[in-house]
Every structure is written in C-alpha cells, then in structure tokens.
Design an enzyme around this catalytic site. Structure first.
Site, PDB file in Angstrom:
ATOM      1  N   ALA A   6       0.849  -1.189   0.000  1.00 45.74           N
ATOM      2  CA  ALA A   6       0.000   0.000   0.000  1.00 45.74           C
ATOM      3  C   ALA A   6       0.886   1.240   0.000  1.00 45.74           C
ATOM      4  CB  ALA A   6      -0.905   0.006   1.227  1.00 45.74           C
TER       5      ALA A   6
ATOM      6  N   ASN B 169      -0.649   7.836   0.541  1.00 43.21           N
ATOM      7  CA  ASN B 169      -1.003   9.161   0.025  1.00 43.21           C
ATOM      8  C   ASN B 169      -2.049   9.794   0.938  1.00 43.21           C
ATOM      9  OD1 ASN B 169       0.494   8.433  -2.453  1.00 43.21           O
ATOM     10  ND2 ASN B 169      -1.229   7.045  -2.700  1.00 43.21           N
TER      11      ASN B 169
ATOM     12  N   GLU C 198       9.123   4.491   7.846  1.00 39.87           N
ATOM     13  CA  GLU C 198       8.733   3.083   7.798  1.00 39.87           C
ATOM     14  C   GLU C 198       8.850   2.358   9.133  1.00 39.87           C
ATOM     15  OE1 GLU C 198       6.990   2.280   5.603  1.00 39.87           O
ATOM     16  OE2 GLU C 198       7.470   3.676   3.998  1.00 39.87           O
TER      17      GLU C 198
ATOM     18  N   GLU D 242      -0.507   2.288   7.181  1.00 34.97           N
ATOM     19  CA  GLU D 242      -0.669   3.450   6.287  1.00 34.97           C
ATOM     20  C   GLU D 242      -1.237   4.642   7.048  1.00 34.97           C
ATOM     21  OE1 GLU D 242       0.817   3.177   3.533  1.00 34.97           O
ATOM     22  OE2 GLU D 242       1.075   1.016   3.807  1.00 34.97           O
TER      23      GLU D 242
HETATM   24 ZN   LIG Z   1       5.061   2.411   5.034  1.00 28.56          ZN
END
Ligand SMILES: [Zn+2]
Length: 867
Positions: free
Chosen positions: A290, A293, A346, A324
């Site tokens: 994924a 955004n 991340e 996300e």
């Molecule tokens: Zn990520």
C-alpha cells in the site's frame, strides 16, 4: 508505504525474501537516467521554495497518452538556475515567467533546465504524457473480466515527473490543486476533497495542505465505491467493478478497522488526522502492499478477497491499514528531509501499525506475527554481507534510497522502536512523539530532531543508544551460559555476542521465562525482565535471579519479545523443545522458540532434517495460524535450499505428513484447515489426490476448493508434470479475471518443457508489452527444485541477460523481476562464480547489484549447509 506482504496466494515464502545490501557501488544511474543526488537536492532546496502546484489532467483521450497542464509557482534566488524533473511523451508548450522554453535544448535526461530565476516564478507546461504498465507514474489497466479501464497514480519514489513537472524531493513540500477531465461515467478521486460535484466528466479538487511530491496521487475509472463517515471524517473504499461484490463483502470489516485505528491514533497523538477525508482505494497491479497518500491511501487489490482466506491474512490486512494510517503523521504530516531518514517513516509506521492493530482491533495477537515474520525478515536482511544501519548516513541518491525499502528500514527499525519503548517507557515515548509532531507539522525533520524530542521527554540522553541501535548495522546473539548444568542452576550468565566484522554490543532490556513441563501442560514458573548493559559488563551479564533455581525444562531468553536479537537456547532447553513446545500456552512464547530454531537452521548450526522432524512432531497441534503458515513456509524454503537431491524427497515427505496431520486435526472450514491444505498442496507429490480435489473427490469436509485454491492445485500439478497448457487454458476460461491471468502466467512458466521455459524467459526479460504483474508471474513460476535439469541453461543466461532487462524495465518492477528470476535453487559453486563475475563488472545497475549480492548470499549459505 508497505513493501512487505507481497504474497500472491501461496507465495508466502517469497514475501520475506530480503533484498538488502547497502554497501553497493554507486553508479548514480538506473535505467540509463541519472537519479537525484543528495547534493543536488540540498542545493535545490537552498535555491527555491515551492509555493503551489496547479495540475490539470485530461484523461479522456487515447489509450497511450493523457494531457497534462501544470502551473508551478515557486520563489527563487534571483538569477539562479535550477531544474524540474519531467518525463513527457511530447511537450506542447513551456514557459518560465512568460518566456518560452525550448525543450529540445533544455530537457535532457528527464530534467528541464530553468535559468535566470526571478524572486517569484511561474512555470507553465502543457504536454502529452504516457500511461505506464509498470505500476509507476499513471498506471493504466484494462480489466480482462469486462474490458473496463482503470487508472491510478503512484509517484513514489521519483515517478511524479511521469505525470507533471516536479521539484521531486521530500523537503520541497507544497499545496496541490488538481482538476481532471475524464469520461463522464468515471469516478475520480484524489488527495484533496472534491471542490464541487463533477459536471460532464470535469472534476475539481480543493487545494491540499502542503504535501511531499511522492505522496501526490489520483485514481480514475469506473471504480465501485462504498462510503461512510466517522468522527467527522468522510470515509470511502474503492475497487474495480469486477470486484464490487467482494468489496461489498469486505466493507464492514475494512470500515470497522479503519474507525478503530483512527480512534486509537487520536487517543495517542495530540494532532488530529489533518487531511480531510480518509479514502482507501484497492487498485490492480500495485507494486507494493500500500502507499500512504494523504487523503487517498492506495492498496494492492489482492486485499479484496475473492476466495477463502485465513484469519492471519485478515490480520495482515488490518496491520497494513493501521500502518498506512500511521504514515499520516509519520511521513505525511512530518516528512523526512532526505531519504536517509526513510526509517522515520517506515520503522514508525510498522511499529505503530502493529501496536494500534493489537490495541484497537480484534486482531489482538498480531505481535506474534511480528515476532515470527517481521523480525525474521529484518534479521535476514541485517545479516547480509552488505547490510546497512537502520538510519544510514550515506544515502547519496534516490536509487540507493529505493533499495533501502527492506527488512531493516521496516522490521528491524520497528523492533528497535519496540525496544526503545521498553527502554524509556511508553509515556516518555509518546510525549516525545507529540512534541516532534507539534514542532515539525507540515514540514520536514531529521533523526536529530526526533532524538531531541525524545531525550527531552524521557530525561535520558539517547545519543549513545541511537549510535549503537540506529547507526550500527547487524544483530547481536544472546545465549545463557549455565554452570553447572544439573538439577539446580549454579551461576547463569547471559552472553551477548556480535559478528566479527560488526562488533557492536548493545544495551538490551529482555524478558526471561522459566517453563516447566507438567502432566497437564507447560507452566510458566517465573518471568522477569533485566537490562543487559555491555558498557558495564562487557557483554556478560550475570543473572542473580536464576542462581540456585531448580533448572526449568525451558529457559527462554527474550520471552515477551521485547528486544531485537538472535536467541540461542541452551542445550537442555533444545532437548526439551519437542515435548514442551506444543504445551506452551502463550503463542508469543511459541513463536519465539520457533523463530530461534528456524534461525539456527538458517545459520547452518542445526540440520534441516532435525527441523522437519520437529515440524512433524510439534506443528500438527499448533493453533496459531500465523505460526503454522510461517513455520511451514520457511521450513519449505530451507528444505528446497539446504537439502541435497538425495535428501530432499524424504524431507519434503515429512513436511507433507505434518500438513496432513494438521489438516486431519483442523476444524472444518477454519483458517487452520485452509493453511494446512495450501501447504499440503505445495508439498505433496500425490498427483491422484490433487486431481481428486480438483474433481471434488476426497476433499476434506469444510474445505472450499474455490477459485484460488483450484489455481494452487493446478500449479502444483503443472510443476509435477501432471497438467499442462490445455488444463491451464481451461482453468482460465473458468476464471477470466486479472488474478486468473496472473495465475495462468505463473502456471505456463512452470510447465516442464523447453518451449514453455523459453516463452516465460522471453516474457520476463524483454516483453515490455506485458504489465509488471504478468512479468513477475512468469518469473515466479520459472524455477522449481523438480525442474533443475530443464532450467540449467538459464543459470548462466540470468547473469548474461539481466543487465539488458534492467535497461528496458524500471524501478520496483525491474527489481522484483530480477529477484524472482534469480537462480537461487541452482545451489552450485558455478552459480557463485557467475555472480562474482557479474559483480566484478563496473557498469552493473544499482538494483541488479543488490539483487545479485543477496541471491549469492543465499546460495553461499545453502552450499555451506549442504557441504
Ligand atoms: Zn510504510
């Protein structure tokens, strides 16, 4: 972004394959084009400030191109020069401050030179742009189910230039105002909220908050939508029409998880979700799990299930949703200044994703998955010859940044954060994060900014901690040294070691568990935590709590999985594992034991034969589906890589027997049954039984042989030579879908004939008409331990032909094909020689260099284990 969980059905074993290196030779070139260097980015952000993008796209034209008209407003140093990244099919007009630009001379290698800047500048460019089939830029997909056309944008990491001219680096954030012309029956969605209802296919979106260019996106096509609202935030889900009924079936769970996670983030963070609506689009042929955004998260549409799935797959999807959403704060609200701080995105998203999933949704046990899967992924990456620190200091260009989307930036970083929370305490951790958000909202930040906030909140100087955990690579090993090893412990010392070439020892906070086997199960006699402080004790920490204790059957270091370290059990505990492991009530403890044993086999310290014997003894009573799936996936990989041609048959038969016992012991229709059935299909050589399942004969009660399970069975039959092109085409008639086409591609590549291999090879190396996903399918189906004689000529062809493949394919797609096509199953010295020859060349593309370095490391380990 989510780079893990890239499995397709039973391809679970592939999803954790680490693809790391870091000590790569910098060519500065990928696919023949220069990538943006850190020095160039720094110079550019010192020269200009972007104030606004206005982008107008016309998607109503032909199948090859779309029209893009962009106005970029930016402040600059008067008289200075700079450039925008831009990759048009044809420039129609271009002006800077009203003065025409000549693309014939100004546009070189995707960079448009801008000279003679004013204090306030306006760049206006109209161009024809090309759609992509690689999952980058504006991807165009025709659904084989109904011939409908779907588009989606994926800018990451440097693809924005394929849609609009762009100052494409993370610290030049700006607001975006998008308008789109599309066929009247299309749905168009974007980061921004709709400014007004669409009229005759004309869509206008409100200006966004300042965004980094890599998170700009839109989707367009006859997408099916489901909408909802929560806490004042409009919610939406999108998928293709051919998946509409599946999206409808999943909408409740997806909305529920979304709302639960939003609530939890709002409890943890002082800043509310800032980007207006929260839309989640499930799109075809997406390269990653994924992409975060703001306002429009994009997922691969394999997450919209069309066949039965296990609950661990649902848990996995929930953690992706939560991951996300974490990026809305880590990455979107506060953005790294340069890619060296990718981990600020991340690692945090991974840690928070698991944490929030566990705390807010029904998937309360997801830390077991983390312990079992993610940490193994991180450790595998971290032990490559060319590993890198969580927070590297030397990411010199965007190509190298792309390569750091690996088990280190995700899983190791998340594990390190989990350890940090144990180290400073949760209250200080959250206070530090909220300070960081408050100070850097809508801007950019660095590791130093984060450490400042966390140090202030915790009152601890984290410099030394960050140096060993974030700036140094590799993993420590912990083991208990016991003397004397009799009925009662004398002294017990926890010994920490590090690899010779990365000799860093680290402070660890660890749990220690003492487990006794009783007639009615295993009992946790005691669990305690202690700090290992190598600065004080040189890596040998006495454990006074254990002196004089009656020796337990199992002494488990890192019980509770607080730290990131390889665990080695003492000899007595290893001997007790087959009996005590199935009795442990805590799934996290079982996962920790399994992970330790699998790691010891991976390292060649224990034989694969011992592992499969344990699998047969202990796995059939395992109840945690993720443990079942992961143990079987990794065991299978080790069987294929570490067994010889003579021993593989027996080892595989033991795995198949374990699956069979598991299947017999499983509740009809449950996740455990499905997991066991899939793994049995992959391991068995019983063609009659497999064909029977396809024909509805001998199918275990409750097991649905549905669309995807049928393909999995057929795939195995093809590998075994018991089915071929005719059966594949017949199955494709039953399942004329995108997933069906991918399965058919995988199956055709697996047909054990020279002609089928030649066709598959041509597809994956040079056919740029096929999409990213279909090329990957050909690579996935190509190599099998059963077919090594047939595929032998392709070992040398891989090394000879992959450089050319890297010239015709781009970015992620190229990397994934190179990984999947690597001849890792050709466990021979010759494979290593060919790899060494390629790596000795000076002009190897950055991506290929890393893929080959990693693949070669796997072959090296396999050769050693077999030797
Ligand atoms: Zn990520």
């Amino acid at each position: 972004m989510l780079a893990r969980r890239l499995w397709i059905n039973d391809q679970v074993s592939r999803r954790r394959r680490a693809w790391v290196c870091g000590r790569v030779v910098v060519t500065g070139m990928m696919n023949g084009m220069p990538s943006l260097t850190r020095a160039e980015a720094a110079a550019r952000s010192a020269t200009i400030t972007v104030t606004a993008y206005e982008i107008d796209l016309d998607l109503s034209r032909d199948a090859a191109t779309f029209r893009s008209r962009t106005v970029v407003r930016f402040a600059g140093q008067p008289g200075a020069a700079t450039f925008v990244e831009f990759e048009p099919a044809e420039v129609l007009s271009a002006t800077l401050n009203g003065v025409p630009l000549d693309p014939a001379t100004a546009l070189i290698e995707h960079r448009l030179a801008l000279t003679g800047l004013a204090a306030a500048n306006e760049l206006v460019i109209e161009a024809e742009m090309a759609y992509s089939n690689t999952g980058e830029g504006l991807h165009r997909f025709v659904d084989p189910a109904d011939k409908q056309v779907y588009l989606y944008g994926h800018m990451f990491l440097d693809g924005a230039r394929r849609i609009f001219p762009c100052f494409d680096q993370p610290d030049l954030k700006a607001p975006y105002r998008l308008s789109v012309t599309a066929p009247a029956d299309w749905l168009v969605a974007a980061n921004g909220m709709p400014a007004e209802p669409p009229v005759s296919g004309r869509h206008a979106f409100a200006e966004t908050l300042p965004l980094a260019s890599y998170v700009f996106t839109l989707i367009a096509g006859p997408y099916h939508a489901r909408t909802d609202e929560h806490d004042g935030i409009p919610l939406a889900l999108y998928a293709r029409q051919s998946l509409a009924r599946f999206l409808d079936a999943e909408a409740d769970e997806l909305f529920t998880v979304t709302k639960q996670c939003l609530d939890r983030y709002h409890e943890l963070f002082a800043v509310r979700y800032p980007f207006g609506h929260y839309q989640q689009a499930f799109v075809p042929e997406f390269n990653f799990g994924a992409m975060e955004n703001p306002g429009l998260v994009v997922f691969r549409d394999e997450f919209i299930y069309r066949s039965a799935v296990t609950d661990s797959q649902r848990e996995s999807r929930a953690t992706v949703v939560a991951h996300e959403m974490a990026h809305m704060w880590f990455g979107d609200l506060v953005t790294m200044a340069w890619w060296d701080d990718l981990w600020l995105n991340e690692s945090f998203a991974d840690y928070m994703g698991y944490r929030v999933t566990a705390e807010a949704t029904r998937f309360t046990g997801c830390w077991t998955t983390f312990a079992m899967q993610d940490k193994a992924w991180g450790m595998r990456a971290d032990q490559r010859p060319s590993t890198h620190p969580v927070a590297p200091t030397e990411v010199d260009n965007t190509d190298l940044a792309l390569l750091n989307f690996d088990g280190i930036s995700y899983a190791k970083g998340a594990a390190v954060l989990k350890q940090l929370v144990a180290w400073v305490g949760d209250e200080a951790f959250l206070a530090g994060l909220n300070e960081y958000f408050a100070r850097h909202a809508y801007g950019n930040a660095t590791l130093a900014d984060l450490l400042t906030a966390l140090s202030k909140a915790s009152g601890r100087d984290l410099t030394a901690w960050a140096d060993v955990w974030l700036r140094q690579a590799q993993v420590n090993t912990l083991r208990a040294e016991i003397e004397p090893a009799s009925a009662r412990y004398g002294g017990v010392t926890i010994v920490q070691t590090a690899p010779e070439h990365w000799p860093t020892l680290r402070p660890h906070r660890v749990g220690v568990g003492l487990y006794d086997r009783r007639a009615d199960g295993a009992v946790l006699r005691r669990r305690f935590e202690l700090d290992l402080e190598p600065a004080l004790d040189g890596g040998r920490t006495p454990v006074p709590e254990l002196a004089g204790q009656e020796a337990p059957d199992l002494l488990l270091l890192n019980d509770g999985d607080l730290t990131y370290a390889k665990i080695r059990l003492d000899d007595a505990s290893v001997a007790a594992v087959p009996l005590i492991l199935p009795l442990l009530a805590d799934p996290l403890a079982r996962a920790t034991v399994w992970a330790s044993l699998l790691d010891a086999v991976t390292d060649g310290e224990r034989p694969v034969a011992e592992l499969v014997t344990l699998v047969l003894a202990a796995l059939p009573v395992e109840t945690e589906v993720v443990v079942i799936e992961d143990v079987l996936a990794l065991s299978r990989r080790l069987v294929d890589l570490y067994s010889t041609a003579e021993t593989r048959g027996v080892a595989l038969e033991l795995v198949a027997q374990a699956c069979d016992r598991l299947l017999a012991a499983s509740e009809p229709g449950g996740s455990r049954q499905l997991a066991a059935a899939r793994k049995l299909v992959g391991a068995t050589i019983d063609r009659v039984r497999l064909q029977g399942w396809l024909d509805g004969v001998g199918v275990p009660e409750g097991l649905a042989v549905d669309t995807d399970l049928r393909w999995l069975i057929l795939y195995r039959l093809v590998v075994l030579g018991a089915a071929g092109p005719e059966e594949i085409e017949n199955e494709l008639i039953r399942d004329r879908s995108a997933t069906g086409e991918q399965w058919a591609g995988r199956c055709h590549a697996a047909v054990p004939t020279a002609a089928a291999k030649a066709t598959a090879w041509a597809t994956l190396t040079s056919d740029t008409e096929v999409s990213n996903r279909l090329a990957e399918a050909a690579a996935e189906g190509f190599w099998h331990p059963e077919q090594l004689d047939l595929t032998a000529p392709y070992v040398s062809r891989y090394f000879a032909e992959m450089p050319a493949m890297l010239r015709v394919r781009t970015g992620m797609s190229a990397e994934r094909i190179a990984q999947r096509a690597y001849p890792v199953l050709a466990v021979e010295p010759r494979t290593r020689e060919l790899a060494a020859e390629l790596l000795a060349a000076s002009d190897v593309p950055t991506i290929l260099r890393r893929v080959v370095t990693d693949g070669d490391d796997d072959v090296r380990r396999a050769l050693a284990a077999r030797g």
